[in-house]
Design an enzyme around this catalytic site. Structure first.
Site, PDB file in Angstrom:
ATOM      1  N   LYS A  15      85.967 -18.174  59.054  1.00 41.75           N
ATOM      2  CA  LYS A  15      84.843 -18.747  58.302  1.00 41.75           C
ATOM      3  C   LYS A  15      85.342 -19.594  57.120  1.00 41.75           C
ATOM      4  CE  LYS A  15      82.855 -14.743  57.320  1.00 41.75           C
ATOM      5  NZ  LYS A  15      83.786 -13.785  57.946  1.00 41.75           N
ATOM      6  N   ARG A  90      75.310 -10.685  54.537  1.00 43.15           N
ATOM      7  CA  ARG A  90      76.049  -9.699  55.327  1.00 43.15           C
ATOM      8  C   ARG A  90      75.204  -8.483  55.666  1.00 43.15           C
ATOM      9  NH1 ARG A  90      81.507 -11.335  53.250  1.00 43.15           N
ATOM     10  NH2 ARG A  90      83.104 -10.217  54.390  1.00 43.15           N
ATOM     11  N   ARG A 129      97.623 -12.982  57.302  1.00 42.40           N
ATOM     12  CA  ARG A 129      96.948 -13.977  56.466  1.00 42.40           C
ATOM     13  C   ARG A 129      97.542 -14.022  55.049  1.00 42.40           C
ATOM     14  NH1 ARG A 129      90.464 -14.114  56.052  1.00 42.40           N
ATOM     15  NH2 ARG A 129      90.614 -12.187  54.883  1.00 42.40           N
ATOM     16  N   ARG A 162      95.858 -10.655  50.423  1.00 46.14           N
ATOM     17  CA  ARG A 162      94.708  -9.979  49.829  1.00 46.14           C
ATOM     18  C   ARG A 162      94.863  -8.471  49.912  1.00 46.14           C
ATOM     19  NH1 ARG A 162      89.393 -12.889  52.238  1.00 46.14           N
ATOM     20  NH2 ARG A 162      88.753 -10.702  52.220  1.00 46.14           N
ATOM     21  N   ARG A 173      86.707  -2.789  57.365  1.00 49.22           N
ATOM     22  CA  ARG A 173      85.915  -4.022  57.297  1.00 49.22           C
ATOM     23  C   ARG A 173      85.314  -4.365  58.659  1.00 49.22           C
ATOM     24  NH1 ARG A 173      90.224  -7.845  55.180  1.00 49.22           N
ATOM     25  NH2 ARG A 173      88.641  -9.474  55.150  1.00 49.22           N
TER      26      ARG A 173
END
Ligand code: AMP
Length: 216
Positions: A15, A90, A129, A162, A173
């Protein structure tokens, strides 16, 4: 004409990456509740301190906090010509609050792009990531590495991982997404706004699919 888009999908669906590309091609801002919350957390504001516990555990920050953030952000000058919401809404109450907010402003969502990626590739995407804390550019150690390891191509800052891209938080998550966020797909489908986009494959390939879903 203003373009108002929602980028929907599980964590790691791309996203943020695709939103940044749309910012360039459409000239409208990306509004990422995750980025705004991470900034508040880094600055140690009361809101950031409150949000940090939820974020690190892979859980959702309470609806009233994120709804307040979006409401404030939509009032800024640069958001008057449209926007790309990334990571919001969300939950169903967030989606309903957004509808009410837009109704008051006489605005409407144009399209909800759902980036579809199964759980298995997501774990690999999130664990590799890396991101730039300064200019927010995103990288992946395997799929999209920077020219110089650990350094941002755009601004030279040291890349970070992160806190919530650790394996335990990733699992939480994904569970949160399936339990609380995935039902929104039906909500937007019922309103005739949903466009499903295959989010697997290369970044450019997914950008092309998004462009064709937007009729470009
Ligand atoms: P993201 O960068 O979109 O993956 O968001 C990172 C984290 O920020 C999430 O795991 C949540 O803890 C929090 N967050 C971001 N957006 C929302 C939202 N719309 N509702 C609740 N929590 C959010």
């Amino acid at each position: 004409m203003a373009t108002r888009l929602i980028l929907f999908g599980p964590p790691g669906a791309g996203k943020g990456t695709q939103a940044r590309r749309l910012v360039e091609s459409l000239g409208i801002p990306q509004i990422s509740t995750g980025d705004i919350l991470r900034q508040a957390k880094a600055e140690g504001t009361p809101m950031g301190q409150k949000a940090a516990g939820y974020m690190n555990a892979g859980k959702l920050v309470p609806d009233e906090v994120v709804v307040g953030i979006v409401e404030e952000r939509l009032e800024k000058d640069d958001a008057q010509g449209g926007w790309i919401l990334d990571g919001f809404p969300r939950t169903l109450p967030q989606a309903e609050a957004l509808d009410a907010m837009l109704g008051r402003r006489g605005e409407a969502i144009d399209r909800v792009l759902s980036l579809e990626v199964p759980d298995e590739p997501i774990v690999a995407r999130l664990s590799g990531r890396r991101s730039c804390p300064e200019c927010k550019a995103g990288y992946h150690v395997t799929f999209d590495p920077p020219a110089k390891e650990g350094i941002c191509n755009e601004c030279g800052a040291t890349l970070i991982q992160r806190d919530d891209d650790r394996p335990e938080a990733i699992r939480e998550r994904l569970k949160t997404f399936h339990d609380q966020t995935a039902p929104l797909e039906q909500y937007y489908e019922n309103k005739g706004l949903l466009a499903r986009v295959d989010g697997e494959g290369g970044i450019d390939e997914v950008t092309r699919r998004i462009q064709s879903a937007l009729g470009g």
